[in-house]
Every structure is written in structure tokens, then in C-alpha cells.
Design a protein around this motif. Structure first.
Motif, PDB file in Angstrom:
ATOM      1  N   PHE A  18      -7.478  -9.850  -5.563  1.00 33.04           N
ATOM      2  CA  PHE A  18      -7.601 -10.177  -4.144  1.00 33.04           C
ATOM      3  C   PHE A  18      -6.464  -9.584  -3.326  1.00 33.04           C
ATOM      4  CE2 PHE A  18      -5.671 -13.523  -1.322  1.00 33.04           C
ATOM      5  CZ  PHE A  18      -6.414 -13.235  -0.189  1.00 33.04           C
ATOM      6  N   LEU A  19      -5.269  -9.495  -3.927  1.00 28.95           N
ATOM      7  CA  LEU A  19      -4.118  -8.913  -3.240  1.00 28.95           C
ATOM      8  C   LEU A  19      -3.230  -8.233  -4.263  1.00 28.95           C
ATOM      9  CD1 LEU A  19      -2.790  -8.792  -0.359  1.00 28.95           C
ATOM     10  CD2 LEU A  19      -1.316 -10.658  -1.129  1.00 28.95           C
ATOM     11  N   PHE A  20      -2.920  -6.957  -4.018  1.00 30.43           N
ATOM     12  CA  PHE A  20      -1.982  -6.223  -4.848  1.00 30.43           C
ATOM     13  C   PHE A  20      -0.622  -6.179  -4.147  1.00 30.43           C
ATOM     14  CE2 PHE A  20      -5.588  -3.573  -6.943  1.00 30.43           C
ATOM     15  CZ  PHE A  20      -5.875  -4.621  -7.785  1.00 30.43           C
ATOM     16  N   LEU A  21       0.264  -5.342  -4.648  1.00 33.16           N
ATOM     17  CA  LEU A  21       1.618  -5.272  -4.100  1.00 33.16           C
ATOM     18  C   LEU A  21       1.807  -4.056  -3.196  1.00 33.16           C
ATOM     19  CD1 LEU A  21       3.553  -6.216  -7.353  1.00 33.16           C
ATOM     20  CD2 LEU A  21       3.327  -7.651  -5.313  1.00 33.16           C
ATOM     21  N   ASP A  22       2.443  -4.283  -2.056  1.00 33.94           N
ATOM     22  CA  ASP A  22       2.881  -3.223  -1.158  1.00 33.94           C
ATOM     23  C   ASP A  22       1.726  -2.283  -0.806  1.00 33.94           C
ATOM     24  OD1 ASP A  22       5.439  -4.370  -1.252  1.00 33.94           O
ATOM     25  OD2 ASP A  22       5.961  -3.232  -3.033  1.00 33.94           O
ATOM     26  N   ASP A  23       1.946  -0.959  -0.933  1.00 28.13           N
ATOM     27  CA  ASP A  23       0.954   0.005  -0.465  1.00 28.13           C
ATOM     28  C   ASP A  23      -0.310   0.031  -1.311  1.00 28.13           C
ATOM     29  OD1 ASP A  23       2.734   1.057  -2.464  1.00 28.13           O
ATOM     30  OD2 ASP A  23       1.876   3.030  -2.120  1.00 28.13           O
ATOM     31  N   GLY A  53      -2.258  -2.391  -1.568  1.00 29.63           N
ATOM     32  CA  GLY A  53      -3.248  -3.119  -0.773  1.00 29.63           C
ATOM     33  C   GLY A  53      -3.893  -4.250  -1.547  1.00 29.63           C
ATOM     34  N   ALA A  54      -5.044  -3.956  -2.128  1.00 32.18           N
ATOM     35  CA  ALA A  54      -5.807  -4.977  -2.855  1.00 32.18           C
ATOM     36  C   ALA A  54      -6.869  -4.283  -3.676  1.00 32.18           C
ATOM     37  CB  ALA A  54      -6.425  -5.974  -1.880  1.00 32.18           C
ATOM     38  N   GLY A  55      -7.621  -5.068  -4.414  1.00 29.13           N
ATOM     39  CA  GLY A  55      -8.745  -4.531  -5.158  1.00 29.13           C
ATOM     40  C   GLY A  55      -9.821  -4.027  -4.213  1.00 29.13           C
TER      41      GLY A  55
END
Length: 365
Positions: free
Chosen positions: A129-134, A136-138
């Protein structure tokens, strides 16, 4: 609290427990490390009580079902999750008391319909649902994905404290866990946008899913326990937007062509120009329509179509989409593959139609 990341590669699996308590939870296990998890439990004298998948995975086969069978633990997923082997289903707002730990469930669909995030202590496990920094996300272009749902889910973070540490289910470029406060500054998914703006932001970046990801989804739907149940490329950043692109493609510079210049090309030497429209099929009959004589290859299928395009290498290739973003990706893929004369229709079909309307008005005058 004991909180460990177990895997040596980009798929993140978390072991959660408490000191002086041998009972533990594992979140987002990968079948390739099934034996490693069992060995760890045995060596440290731990008892696995629950295994949790934050969503149905498309880039690896889950070890959830195998761990449930091997240890007798509960297998936990959202109530909308497809696998029938899940033994415990949760929904938004549930507070789960595992051992002496308290986990709060947030239903965060967008990447998939069954996506959940988990708050445990000062940690927020976000799945895809949320990744790190640039990062973004899946991506939201897999079966069940929905950008509008993702926007709604992101709004659930509004009232959460800045100090929560974000732990995603993937990290492809060695980014380190960081606070939600930092993500509000650095993560493009968390920049303020209306729902319509967010949908456009994702659709303009979209790269269709690789066929192999659909096979992985089917294996996880069926509670597969065999690592070979679906072919999976090694450590590919597939769940990120543009994650199935070859390394370095994003950095390739492209040439743009204005609608009026393209119109001149088509009028003077049509046989030497190949138009490739990389939008989805439904868009061709939508409000923007399509240009006559296009070769339709959705962006997600372009890499697999390169061999068939070799006969057109001598032509000027113009890649077309809605506004130019997906076409830029398409041009980068073609340039990476050795096609020399590749252009992007600047502004896409929006600009093409606007130019056509201007030309019509000029003739009427």
C-alpha cells in the motif's frame, strides 16, 4: 518488542514477538524461505501462532498456507482475500490481540482489494500500500487494483502520528525504514492531490502487469506450496510502478514531435511512419478516439512485442497515448531495444485532437 526482517532480498518478511515470550507472528512470508523460517523457529525455540499476509501477492508465492499446515498456526488475511485456506479473516478497524501484542488493522485497498496495513507499537507495516520515498507504492494496474481506492486509503493516514516507522513488504533499492513524517515529505504518493488528480497521476505512469504476475496471483489464489508453481524472475522490482521495465530504461532521453509536424509527416510520406498506440483497448473507443492506421500494443505488452516489430526498424516510429506519459515509457523501451528513430507525440491524443479542432476552425474561417 522483538521486530526482525527475515529475508535477504527485496521481499520483506517480518517476525514480531516480545522478549521472554516464545510465541511469535510472521508477516508476509515467502515460500522460497519456508525452510529457513522453520529452522529459525526450531533453533530459537519459538512457537508460531499466526502468519499474516497483508494482501494477495503477485510477485512471489506466499508461505502462509505452508506455514499454517506445518505449525498449526492461524493464517490471517482480510475478509476479501481470495485464498480459501485462510483460517482467520479480518476487516478495517479490527484490533487483534496476539499473545501480549496489540495489532490494529487498517483496510488499505488500491494495490489490491484485500490490502491491509498493520499498526503494532510505533511501527506501521504497509504491505504494498505504501513504499519508501521515491518508490511511491505498489502498482494499481494488477487485477483488483484501483487508483481511486488507493487515494481513499491514503487519506486514512491523515490522523496518524509522524513518528510511526514505515515497513513495506518490498524494498528494491536498499532504502531504509523511515517515519511517516518523512514519507509525507518525500513520497510522491503522499503529495496533496484531489482524487481526480491522483488517478491521472497513476494512469499516466501506468505500465501494464507482466503476464507472469497473473500466474503468480493464480498460484496464491490456490494456496500453492510449491516454489515452482509459477515462474518468477529473480528480485525484479515488479510491484513498483514501471517495475517490470529493464534497468536503466527510465533514464533514456526521448524525442518529442508536435501534432502539426506529425500531421505533415503522415501527409507526405505515410508509408515511412509507424504509429504505435500504447493505451488500453477500451481507450481507443473512448472520448479521445484513435488515429487511423495505428498499431495497437498496450504498454504492458510492448516489451513482449519487440521481436515482431523488427521489420519496422527502418521507419520513423511515433508512440502515442493519452497525454504522452505512457508513450514516453514506450519510446524508452523501443530505444533500449535498438530502434533508432523513435518519437513521442507530445501531449498525446489530447494535443492531437486539439490541433485537429484548430485546423477545422481555420478551414471554416
Amino acid at each position: 518488542m522483538i521486530f526482525k526482517q527475515l529475508n535477504p532480498h527485496s521481499c520483506r518478511t517480518y517476525l514480531i514477538g516480545e522478549e521472554n515470550d516464545q510465541r511469535v507472528i510472521i508477516v508476509d512470508p515467502v515460500i522460497d524461505h519456508f525452510s529457513d523460517y522453520l529452522a529459525l523457529l526450531k533453533e530459537e525455540g519459538l512457537t508460531l501462532t499466526h502468519v499474516i499476509d497483508t494482501h494477495i501477492h503477485a510477485d512471489h508465492i506466499s508461505a502462509g498456507s505452508a506455514l499454517k499446515d506445518a505449525t498449526g498456526c492461524e493464517y490471517v488475511m482480510h475478509e476479501a482475500a481470495p485464498p480459501q485456506c485462510v483460517s482467520m479473516r479480518v476487516q478495517d478497524g479490527d484490533v487483534l490481540h496476539f499473545n501480549t501484542l496489540e495489532l490494529k488493522v487498517l483496510h488499505t485497498p488500491g494495490h489490491t482489494q484485500d490490502s491491509i496495513s498493520l499498526i503494532v507499537g510505533d511501527n506501521l507495516l504497509t504491505g504494498d500500500f505504501l513504499f519508501l520515498d521515491d518508490a511511491g507504492a505498489g502498482r494499481d494496474d494488477l487485477p483488483g487494483g484501483n487508483p481511486a481506492d488507493h487515494w481513499e486509503s491514503l487519506n486514512k493516514l491523515t490522523d496518524l502520528p509522524d513518528q510511526l516507522m514505515i515497513y513495506p513488504a518490498h524494498e528494491y533499492r536498499n532504502r531504509q525504514p523511515a517515519t511517516l513524517g518523512r514519507q509525507r515529505q518525500s513520497n510522491p504518493h503522499l503529495q496533496k492531490r484531489s482524487k481526480e488528480e491522483f488517478i491521472k497521476y497513476l494512469e499516466d505512469l501506468r505500465l501494464g502487469p507482466a503476464d507472469w504476475m497473473r500466474d503468480v496471483l493464480k498460484a496464491n489464489y490456490a494456496c500453492a506450496k510449491d516454489p515452482g508453481a509459477a515462474w518468477i524472475p529473480l528480485d525484479t522490482p515488479a510491484c513498483e510502478i514501471k517495475g517490470t521495465m529493464d534497468k536503466g530504461v527510465n533514464e533514456i532521453a526521448v524525442q518529442y514531435i508536435e501534432a502539426e509536424e506529425l500531421r505533415t509527416w503522415l501527409q507526405t510520406n505515410r508509408s515511412e511512419v509507424l504509429l504505435i498506440d500504447v493505451r488500453e483497448k477500451a481507450e481507443l473507443t473512448g472520448p479521445l478516439g484513435h488515429m487511423t492506421g495505428i498499431l495497437h500494443i498496450p504498454i504492458g505488452q510492448l516489451t513482449g512485442s519487440l521481436t515482431g516489430l523488427q521489420e519496422h526498424k527502418h521507419k520513423k516510429i511515433v508512440v502515442v497515448c493519452r497525454s504522452g506519459a505512457r508513450a514516453t515509457t514506450g519510446a524508452q523501451i523501443l530505444l533500449k531495444a535498438g530502434f533508432a528513430s523513435v518519437y513521442v507525440l507530445k501531449g498525446g491524443m489530447i494535443s492531437w485532437n486539439q490541433a485537429s479542432e484548430g485546423l477545422l476552425q481555420h478551414k471554416q474561417q
